[in-house]
Design a protein around this motif. Structure first.
Motif, PDB file in Angstrom:
ATOM      1  N   VAL A 124       0.829  -1.209   0.000  1.00 18.37           N
ATOM      2  CA  VAL A 124       0.000   0.000   0.000  1.00 18.37           C
ATOM      3  C   VAL A 124       0.862   1.256   0.000  1.00 18.37           C
ATOM      4  CG1 VAL A 124      -1.976  -1.050   1.144  1.00 18.37           C
ATOM      5  CG2 VAL A 124      -0.128  -0.073   2.526  1.00 18.37           C
ATOM      6  N   SER A 125       2.162   1.055   0.001  1.00 19.45           N
ATOM      7  CA  SER A 125       3.044   2.229   0.034  1.00 19.45           C
ATOM      8  C   SER A 125       4.280   1.950  -0.803  1.00 19.45           C
ATOM      9  CB  SER A 125       3.445   2.544   1.470  1.00 19.45           C
ATOM     10  OG  SER A 125       4.197   1.478   2.015  1.00 19.45           O
ATOM     11  N   PHE A 126       4.907   3.032  -1.255  1.00 19.73           N
ATOM     12  CA  PHE A 126       6.133   2.873  -2.049  1.00 19.73           C
ATOM     13  C   PHE A 126       7.215   3.795  -1.507  1.00 19.73           C
ATOM     14  CE2 PHE A 126       3.499   6.054  -4.368  1.00 19.73           C
ATOM     15  CZ  PHE A 126       4.367   7.129  -4.356  1.00 19.73           C
ATOM     16  N   THR A 127       8.458   3.531  -1.919  1.00 24.89           N
ATOM     17  CA  THR A 127       9.523   4.473  -1.588  1.00 24.89           C
ATOM     18  C   THR A 127       9.846   5.292  -2.826  1.00 24.89           C
ATOM     19  OG1 THR A 127      11.317   2.938  -2.159  1.00 24.89           O
ATOM     20  CG2 THR A 127      10.538   2.911   0.123  1.00 24.89           C
ATOM     21  N   ALA A 128      10.247   6.517  -2.597  1.00 22.54           N
ATOM     22  CA  ALA A 128      10.606   7.418  -3.701  1.00 22.54           C
ATOM     23  C   ALA A 128      11.483   8.519  -3.129  1.00 22.54           C
ATOM     24  CB  ALA A 128       9.352   8.029  -4.327  1.00 22.54           C
ATOM     25  N   TYR A 129      12.276   9.135  -4.005  1.00 22.11           N
ATOM     26  CA  TYR A 129      13.003  10.344  -3.584  1.00 22.11           C
ATOM     27  C   TYR A 129      12.015  11.501  -3.658  1.00 22.11           C
ATOM     28  CZ  TYR A 129      17.617   8.122  -3.978  1.00 22.11           C
ATOM     29  OH  TYR A 129      18.717   7.332  -3.809  1.00 22.11           O
ATOM     30  N   LEU A 130      11.809  12.187  -2.547  1.00 24.04           N
ATOM     31  CA  LEU A 130      10.815  13.257  -2.551  1.00 24.04           C
ATOM     32  C   LEU A 130      11.150  14.392  -3.526  1.00 24.04           C
ATOM     33  CD1 LEU A 130       8.088  14.005  -1.498  1.00 24.04           C
ATOM     34  CD2 LEU A 130       9.155  15.053   0.495  1.00 24.04           C
ATOM     35  N   PRO A 131      12.431  14.797  -3.651  1.00 26.65           N
ATOM     36  CA  PRO A 131      12.713  15.830  -4.660  1.00 26.65           C
ATOM     37  C   PRO A 131      12.262  15.400  -6.065  1.00 26.65           C
ATOM     38  CG  PRO A 131      14.591  15.572  -3.211  1.00 26.65           C
ATOM     39  CD  PRO A 131      13.628  14.465  -2.849  1.00 26.65           C
ATOM     40  N   ASP A 132      12.522  14.140  -6.438  1.00 23.54           N
ATOM     41  CA  ASP A 132      12.114  13.668  -7.770  1.00 23.54           C
ATOM     42  C   ASP A 132      10.596  13.619  -7.888  1.00 23.54           C
ATOM     43  OD1 ASP A 132      14.740  13.357  -8.237  1.00 23.54           O
ATOM     44  OD2 ASP A 132      14.775  11.168  -8.114  1.00 23.54           O
ATOM     45  N   LEU A 133       9.949  13.108  -6.844  1.00 25.30           N
ATOM     46  CA  LEU A 133       8.491  12.984  -6.894  1.00 25.30           C
ATOM     47  C   LEU A 133       7.845  14.374  -6.975  1.00 25.30           C
ATOM     48  CD1 LEU A 133       6.114  10.962  -6.742  1.00 25.30           C
ATOM     49  CD2 LEU A 133       5.987  11.468  -4.309  1.00 25.30           C
ATOM     50  N   THR A 134       8.380  15.315  -6.191  1.00 25.89           N
ATOM     51  CA  THR A 134       7.848  16.675  -6.210  1.00 25.89           C
ATOM     52  C   THR A 134       8.051  17.306  -7.585  1.00 25.89           C
ATOM     53  OG1 THR A 134       8.426  16.847  -3.889  1.00 25.89           O
ATOM     54  CG2 THR A 134       7.882  18.883  -5.002  1.00 25.89           C
ATOM     55  N   ARG A 135       9.221  17.063  -8.183  1.00 25.82           N
ATOM     56  CA  ARG A 135       9.482  17.596  -9.520  1.00 25.82           C
ATOM     57  C   ARG A 135       8.463  17.035 -10.513  1.00 25.82           C
ATOM     58  NH1 ARG A 135      14.715  15.864 -10.263  1.00 25.82           N
ATOM     59  NH2 ARG A 135      15.223  17.015  -8.369  1.00 25.82           N
ATOM     60  N   TRP A 136       8.150  15.769 -10.351  1.00 26.39           N
ATOM     61  CA  TRP A 136       7.141  15.161 -11.227  1.00 26.39           C
ATOM     62  C   TRP A 136       5.783  15.841 -11.029  1.00 26.39           C
ATOM     63  CZ3 TRP A 136       2.686  12.317  -9.905  1.00 26.39           C
ATOM     64  CH2 TRP A 136       2.019  11.712 -10.990  1.00 26.39           C
ATOM     65  N   MET A 137       5.409  16.066  -9.761  1.00 28.97           N
ATOM     66  CA  MET A 137       4.126  16.715  -9.474  1.00 28.97           C
ATOM     67  C   MET A 137       4.077  18.107 -10.091  1.00 28.97           C
ATOM     68  SD  MET A 137       3.687  15.753  -5.433  1.00 28.97           S
ATOM     69  CE  MET A 137       3.228  14.107  -4.873  1.00 28.97           C
ATOM     70  N   VAL A 138       5.179  18.856  -9.947  1.00 31.60           N
ATOM     71  CA  VAL A 138       5.195  20.220 -10.481  1.00 31.60           C
ATOM     72  C   VAL A 138       5.148  20.190 -12.014  1.00 31.60           C
ATOM     73  CG1 VAL A 138       6.565  22.336 -10.661  1.00 31.60           C
ATOM     74  CG2 VAL A 138       6.282  21.227  -8.443  1.00 31.60           C
ATOM     75  N   SER A 139       5.774  19.193 -12.629  1.00 34.30           N
ATOM     76  CA  SER A 139       5.715  19.115 -14.096  1.00 34.30           C
ATOM     77  C   SER A 139       4.276  18.852 -14.541  1.00 34.30           C
ATOM     78  CB  SER A 139       6.670  18.045 -14.626  1.00 34.30           C
ATOM     79  OG  SER A 139       6.142  16.750 -14.396  1.00 34.30           O
ATOM     80  N   LYS A 140       3.550  18.068 -13.751  1.00 29.83           N
ATOM     81  CA  LYS A 140       2.126  17.839 -14.047  1.00 29.83           C
ATOM     82  C   LYS A 140       1.358  19.162 -13.954  1.00 29.83           C
ATOM     83  CE  LYS A 140       1.930  13.944 -15.268  1.00 29.83           C
ATOM     84  NZ  LYS A 140       1.238  13.508 -16.458  1.00 29.83           N
ATOM     85  N   ALA A 141       1.664  19.935 -12.925  1.00 23.53           N
ATOM     86  CA  ALA A 141       0.988  21.223 -12.750  1.00 23.53           C
ATOM     87  C   ALA A 141       1.305  22.147 -13.925  1.00 23.53           C
ATOM     88  CB  ALA A 141       1.416  21.865 -11.423  1.00 23.53           C
ATOM     89  N   GLU A 142       2.574  22.146 -14.360  1.00 24.70           N
ATOM     90  CA  GLU A 142       2.944  23.000 -15.498  1.00 24.70           C
ATOM     91  C   GLU A 142       2.214  22.568 -16.768  1.00 24.70           C
ATOM     92  OE1 GLU A 142       7.446  23.055 -14.879  1.00 24.70           O
ATOM     93  OE2 GLU A 142       7.057  25.119 -15.489  1.00 24.70           O
TER      94      GLU A 142
END
Ligand SMILES: Cc1cc2nc3c(=O)[nH]c(=O)nc-3n(C[C@H](O)[C@H](O)[C@H](O)COP(=O)(O)OP(=O)(O)OC[C@H]3O[C@@H](n4cnc5c(N)ncnc54)[C@H](O)[C@@H]3O)c2cc1C
Lengths: 437, 279
Positions: free
Chosen positions: A98-116
């Motif tokens: 039910v959970s995964f590991t990720a680098y938060l800087p990378d994940l956040t960058r992905w989220m912001v690219s979605k927003a852009e």
């Protein structure tokens, strides 16, 4: 330069998981959105433990499982209690992660690219100095150095260290010794290829989350964590800030909280896991200790909504922190509320407080209330010192005997007595802990 | 004035590590930044524009990720940015790089307008050659001056000050000219919200590949680069003994230094050899 449009429908301060979600969902609903981040590039200021619960994020970020930079899906939980020379470890393996590991800087960058992609204007390297208010105290924009940008509503997603809200007089200034704040410090170790799988018994893509309690925090309320990534392992601690400051002043810690991380890294029980590794990253970050105590009086004001850590929407169970999913979810709710307020005729406090209600009715608030009792635990030093030793004492009495094996009850009684505790109150406390967890 | 300022997109060398076994730089995952000495050049150009009007154009020859660097200097106030990017430009030494930059400046003159001044940083943190300014000037046939700290246009000429170790020199340069700005001679201004919004909304960016520049492939990139890097070595820092003494006077200081040197076996031998009979 006078022609630059500095008016937006929505301005979001802080491009973390909360701000990115608010910006993305507001833009999706047709608002003109400016997202401002002080770091260089999205995510550059992020530091956290390592594991994210995916359930709520599926609603916020469609496609997250396919597109996001996910490292491993957690299929094994371990909990170790460390004493002086002893270790007790509980491990639990399951097949539906039910959970995964990720680098938060990378994940956040992905989220912001979605927003852009949705048309959000994302601006980095710009620190917002203050919220701009009109004569009646309504928030009408943001100020950064000599520049002002205006918006119908500002979303405050500045994270746990909420200087803007302090400056606006909405919350009190942070008192390092008394605030419900914890300090996280972690190191990232790079391992040879295949070592994580071999040493921890994981298959490709499988992850492990390991929490550590006991003497490793030298009596400071908190705990340690180990998370596995693609070819790295994060090792760190989250400890009560006030107690840590006291511990440094009292000389319990030689230098700082990073001593504690080192004591886990060099611990004979763990160090074989990262043999031949390199430390590739090191960092520290504040986090909220007890969300409900950290919540501002309101989550919405005239022209302002507060999301994520800044709103205290984070679950810290003392040994594990869960904030990324809650932050993103609250950002999405804020965007929904902004759309509703827009339909109701404007961004005044009354209309925006829909957001407050949405949060209170969501799983976020219910979880915070359900785990409210955990707050006393983080202040309870005994839980982190003598209780750990009592538990280890029970195991020692049970197993480390040359001739005569005691009954379980005898082992428990003997261990508690040598820990200097009375049996009945102790059982009461333990039951309380079990109930809270 | 139209000022062109060259910037380089470099790995943040403070984060780069050296592998002494293989003799290579470990650049993996190291974020790139605008060469800090170039930001001083940008500040120099912006000060000229703010005072005398005109525009500042930043150019860089780099992979597309350098758009972030151009956005950064536009955030500081640069009017527009030009990215020169093409596979054939890859692997260039300073000669091939300056060749491309000089031709880009010529193209700016043809298509945007007359260029008065080209500005560069003193050197780069990842190679420290300090070649580009001089080489660009020589391709263009423009006068060149380095270690420049101040400039002021007077009657169509540029009065330029440069600061050397022991003196300040003042020159009168015919324009157009090229200058390299002394590192640390001024503090680059921070990025501004309004400029950053402009960078995002107006995108004042131009991208030129070799299709637009039309340069002979033998003169650019790896093929146009005569430089050979034979080997990179690492000089470890020699640990030195440190002592702090607060002298009461000059004599006292001299006395203390002499005493300390004589107390050291090696140093005292050298000292006796130099001073010979005078000791
Ligand atoms: C040690 C530690 C371990 C953790 N472990 C986990 C974990 O394993 N799993 C989990 O789910 N959560 C974990 N968390 C919690 C999680 O990191 C946070 O809850 C989450 O990042 C909150 O998101 P946010 O967007 O509210 O704030 P943040 O992520 O803090 O983002 C705020 C952003 O705002 C920017 N900002 C702030 N002020 C300004 C300003 N004035 N102008 C412009 N920009 C500004 C900041 O640079 C930052 O990028 C952990 C936290 C810590 C500290």
């Amino acid at each position: 330069m006078g022609s630059i449009p500095t008016r937006f429908d929505v301005i979001v301060v802080g491009a973390g998981p909360a701000g990115a979600a608010a910006a993305y969902h507001a833009a999706k609903r047709g608002f003109k959105v400016l997202l401002v981040e002080r770091g260089r590039g999205a995510g550059s200021k992020e530091l956290y433990g390592g594991r994210i619960y995916v359930g709520p994020l599926r609603d916020v970020w469609p496609g997250i499982e396919k597109e996001a930079p996910i490292h491993r899906w957690v299929v094994e939980e371990r909990l170790s209690i460390i004493g002086d020379g002893e270790v007790a470890t509980l491990s639990y393996r399951y097949s539906n992660p039910v959970s995964f590991t990720a680098y938060l800087p990378d994940l956040t960058r992905w989220m912001v690219s979605k927003a852009e992609e949705e048309g959000v204007v994302f601006v980095d390297e710009v620190r917002v100095d203050s919220l701009v208010r009109d004569g009646e105290g309504r928030v009408i924009g943001i100020r950064s150095g000599p520049d002002v940008a205006y918006a119908s509503v500002v979303v405050d997603a500045e994270g746990a260290n909420r200087l803007l809200l302090e400056r606006a007089g909405i919350v009190d200034a942070l008192d390092a010794k008394r605030a419900p704040i914890a300090l996280g410090v972690k190191e990232v170790l790079k391992l040879p290829k295949g070592a994580i799988e071999d040493r921890l018994g994981l298959s490709d893509g499988e992850g492990l989350s390991w929490l550590i309690a006991g003497t490793v925090t030298k009596g400071i309320p908190g705990g340690g964590f180990i998370y596995t990534f693609k070819d790295t392992i994060a090792v760190g601690v989250v400890v009560h800030l006030g107690h840590s400051v006291n511990a440094v002043e009292a000389g319990v810690l030689k230098e700082s909280v990073k001593d504690l991380v080192e004591s886990i890294r060099l611990h004979p029980y763990f160090k074989r896991l990262w043999r031949d590794s390199d430390i590739v990253e090191y960092g520290a970050h504040l986090t909220v200790e007890c969300g409900l105590d950290y919540m501002p009086p309101h989550l919405a004001y005239d022209g302002l909504v507060i999301v994520g850590d800044a709103a205290g929407l984070l679950l810290n169970l003392g040994y594990t922190v869960r904030g990324v999913d809650l932050a993103s979810y609250s950002g999405m709710l804020a965007a929904e509320a902004i759309a509703k307020a827009h339909d109701l005729g404007g961004m005044n406090a009354e209309n925006l407080r829909v957001y407050e209600n949405m949060v209170k009715e969501s799983f976020i608030y219910k979880e915070l209330v359900r785990h409210r009792g955990i707050c006393w635990l983080t202040k309870e030093r005994r839980f982190f010192t003598s209780y750990a030793n009592i538990l280890l004492g029970i195991l020692s009495n049970l197993y480390v005997q040359e001739f005569k094996h005691p009954t379980v009850f005898e082992a428990v009684k003997a261990s508690i007595r040598s820990g200097g505790e009375a049996l009945l109150p102790l059982i009461g406390r333990i039951l309380k802990v079990v109930r809270e967890l | 004035m139209r000022v062109v300022v060259g910037i380089k997109w470099v790995p943040n060398t403070q984060a780069v590590r050296f592998d002494p076994r293989t003799g290579t730089l470990l650049r993996e995952g190291v974020p790139s930044i605008v060469n800090p000495h170039d930001l001083v050049a940008v500040e120099f150009a912006l000060e000229l524009r703010d005072k005398y009007g005109g525009e500042v154009i930043a150019i860089t020859m780099a992979p597309p990720s350098a758009l972030k660097g151009l956005e950064h200097v536009i955030g500081m106030g640069v009017d527009r940015g030009i990215l020169i990017t093409d596979r054939v430009f890859a692997g260039a030494d300073t000669l091939a790089t300056s060749y491309v930059i000089a031709h880009a400046i010529r193209k700016i003159e043809r298509e945007i307008g007359h260029v008065d001044l080209a500005v560069f940083g003193q050197e780069t943190i990842d190679s420290s050659t300090a070649h580009i300014g001089a080489q660009t000037a020589s391709w263009l046939g423009w006068p060149y001056l380095y270690y420049v700290t101040k400039a002021e246009p007077v009657d169509g000429k540029l009065i330029v000050e440069r600061t050397l170790e022991d003196r300040v020199e003042v020159y009168e340069l015919e324009l157009p000219a090229v200058v390299a700005v002394a590192m640390r001679s001024r503090k680059p201004r921070p990025v501004r919200l309004a400029n950053k919004i402009r960078a995002k909304l107006e995108k004042p960016l131009i991208i030129w590949s070799n299709k637009e520049l039309g340069l002979d492939p033998r003169c650019v990139g790896l093929r146009g680069s005569p430089t050979v890097v034979a080997k990179i070595t690492f000089t470890p820092e020699v640990p030195r003994k440190k002592k702090i003494y607060r002298p009461r006077s000059g004599d006292d200081a001299a006395h203390w230094i002499l005493k300390s040197l004589l107390a050291d076996e090696k140093a005292s031998k050298i000292l006796r050899r130099i001073l010979g009979g005078e000791m």
